[in-house]
Design an enzyme around this catalytic site. Structure first.
Site, PDB file in Angstrom:
ATOM      1  N   TYR A 142     -10.082  26.865  55.883  1.00 43.90           N
ATOM      2  CA  TYR A 142     -10.620  27.263  54.585  1.00 43.90           C
ATOM      3  C   TYR A 142      -9.714  26.793  53.450  1.00 43.90           C
ATOM      4  CZ  TYR A 142     -14.376  30.396  56.151  1.00 43.90           C
ATOM      5  OH  TYR A 142     -15.533  30.916  56.668  1.00 43.90           O
ATOM      6  N   LYS A 187      -7.822  28.821  70.555  1.00 44.92           N
ATOM      7  CA  LYS A 187      -8.310  27.659  71.295  1.00 44.92           C
ATOM      8  C   LYS A 187      -7.067  26.858  71.698  1.00 44.92           C
ATOM      9  CE  LYS A 187     -11.630  24.981  72.803  1.00 44.92           C
ATOM     10  NZ  LYS A 187     -12.496  25.368  73.929  1.00 44.92           N
ATOM     11  N   ASP A 219     -14.297  30.168  72.721  1.00 45.93           N
ATOM     12  CA  ASP A 219     -15.630  29.930  73.318  1.00 45.93           C
ATOM     13  C   ASP A 219     -15.943  31.022  74.334  1.00 45.93           C
ATOM     14  OD1 ASP A 219     -13.528  28.860  74.791  1.00 45.93           O
ATOM     15  OD2 ASP A 219     -14.605  27.051  75.418  1.00 45.93           O
ATOM     16  N   ASP A 243     -14.701  34.208  61.129  1.00 47.35           N
ATOM     17  CA  ASP A 243     -15.950  34.146  60.359  1.00 47.35           C
ATOM     18  C   ASP A 243     -17.136  34.094  61.316  1.00 47.35           C
ATOM     19  OD1 ASP A 243     -17.684  33.772  58.117  1.00 47.35           O
ATOM     20  OD2 ASP A 243     -17.780  31.652  58.642  1.00 47.35           O
ATOM     21  N   ASP A 247     -20.073  37.392  62.502  1.00 45.78           N
ATOM     22  CA  ASP A 247     -21.542  37.332  62.384  1.00 45.78           C
ATOM     23  C   ASP A 247     -22.159  37.653  63.746  1.00 45.78           C
ATOM     24  OD1 ASP A 247     -21.466  36.507  59.696  1.00 45.78           O
ATOM     25  OD2 ASP A 247     -23.148  35.135  59.996  1.00 45.78           O
TER      26      ASP A 247
END
Ligand code: IPM
Ligand code: MN
Length: 353
Positions: A142, A187, A219, A243, A247
């Protein structure tokens, strides 16, 4: 206590849910003998239209000088569909996070008993799910170096050791107050930045012997969250992963309109729903105010006013049990309540208690 609250209603459904949050805040303050003063400030598309800047200096000053910010939502489709737009409403939110040093975004994922059937996941899977995602909020892609060419473009995922350490401390402290299980989501099998996260976490883990630390690739975490959401207690992760995962987390609760969040760091804390500005619903009195109202509960709890927070949560639960719900979570054949009506019912409940 006395509260100075900066209110940033923003765009779309923002102003409608903001009003309900403010009314609930006022009612709780009256009930418990606190005083509160609100100062309204511009942000998002609204601020671009009015003063040409999605996070004007004046808004920054109002936020900086407040005890807390009650934020609603930013975003407008006229910017989404224009890749050449010079300035976007979302930049206002990012500027606020950066300038207030809000590096820790706390996003609880909870279920409500009477809404279990609203989740697209099977009821027995989501029952009892109750975890907190701690999302790093001022680093990663970001805010890393970017290049936006027509043939080449990149975003850099950069983290420094102090940035990783401070967010992990927040996560460990949360885990200590909960079920003492921390999952570090990264990751590390591919990304160098993730390997730094993992290294720092491994070094810090012995300082928190009462907390079980485990590591999960993002993942795999995305899969585990819907396969076995009750596995998680506290998860901590970098900005972009957080982020995306939050959701996904909202699906567990059954509606995005239910999840509040707190962003904390170096300056004034911000309390806001995790959902966006839902422009299609603006002005229709159909948006769910509960995420905003629960953000007010988080605000009180941040100041250690646990009874105040508890009363808001009780009122929210009572409204759900009484089927006083906005359309997206209403039971079949249930009466129609709008944003205002749900808010007013909750305010009334608080006053009568
Ligand atoms: C969120 C939002 C923001 C983000 C957008 C609006 C910039 O999706 O708070 O999760 O990506 O952080
Ligand atoms: Mn998001």
């Amino acid at each position: 206590m006395h509260f100075n609250i900066a209110v940033l209603p923003g765009d779309g459904i923002g102003p409608e849910i903001s009003r309900q949050g403010v009314d609930v805040m006022t009612a709780v303050c009256e009930k418990f003998g606190h005083t509160v003063k609100y100062e309204y400030a511009l942000c998002g598309a609204d601020a671009i239209d009015k003063v040409g800047d999605p996070f004007p200096e004046r808004t920054y000053e109002i936020c900086r000088d407040a005890d807390a910010v009650l934020f609603s939502a930013v975003g407008h489709p006229k910017f989404d569909n224009d890749p050449n737009a010079k300035v976007r409403p979302e930049q206002g939110l990012l500027a606020m996070r950066k300038r207030l040093g809000l590096f820790a975004n706390i996003r609880p994922v909870e279920t409500f008993k009477c809404l279990l059937h609203k989740s697209p996941l099977r009821e027995e899977l989501v029952k009892g799910a109750d975890f907190v995602c701690i999302r790093e909020l001022t680093g990663g892609m970001y805010f890393g170096e970017k290049l936006e060419g027509t043939e080449r473009a990149y975003d850099t995922c950069l983290y420094t050791r102090p940035e990783v350490e401070r967010i992990l401390r927040v996560a460990y402290e949360y885990a200590r107050r909960r079920r003492r299980h921390l999952t570090v989501v990264d990751k590390a099998n591919v990304l160098a930045s993730s390997r730094l996260w993992r290294k720092v976490a491994q070094e810090m883990a012995p300082e928190y012997p009462d907390v079980t630390t485990d590591f999960m690739y993002v993942d795999n975490a995305a899969m585990r969250m819907i396969q076995e959401p009750t596995y998680f207690d506290v998860m901590v992760t970098e900005n972009t992963f957080g982020d995306i995962l939050t959701d996904e987390g909202s699906v567990i609760s059954g509606s995005m309109g239910l999840l509040p969040s707190a962003s904390t760091g170096e300056s004034t804390p911000v309390f806001e729903p995790i959902h966006g500005s839902w422009p299609q619903a603006a002005g229709k009195n159909i948006a769910n105010p509960l995420a905003q109202i629960l953000s007010v509960a988080m605000l009180f709890e941040y100041f250690n006013l646990m009874e105040e927070g508890r009363l808001i949560r009780e009122a929210v639960n009572a409204s759900l049990d009484a089927d006083v719900r906005t359309p997206e979570i209403q039971v079949e054949g249930g009466a129609h309540y709008g944003t205002k009506e749900v808010g007013a019912w909750i305010v009334d409940y608080i006053r009568r208690k």
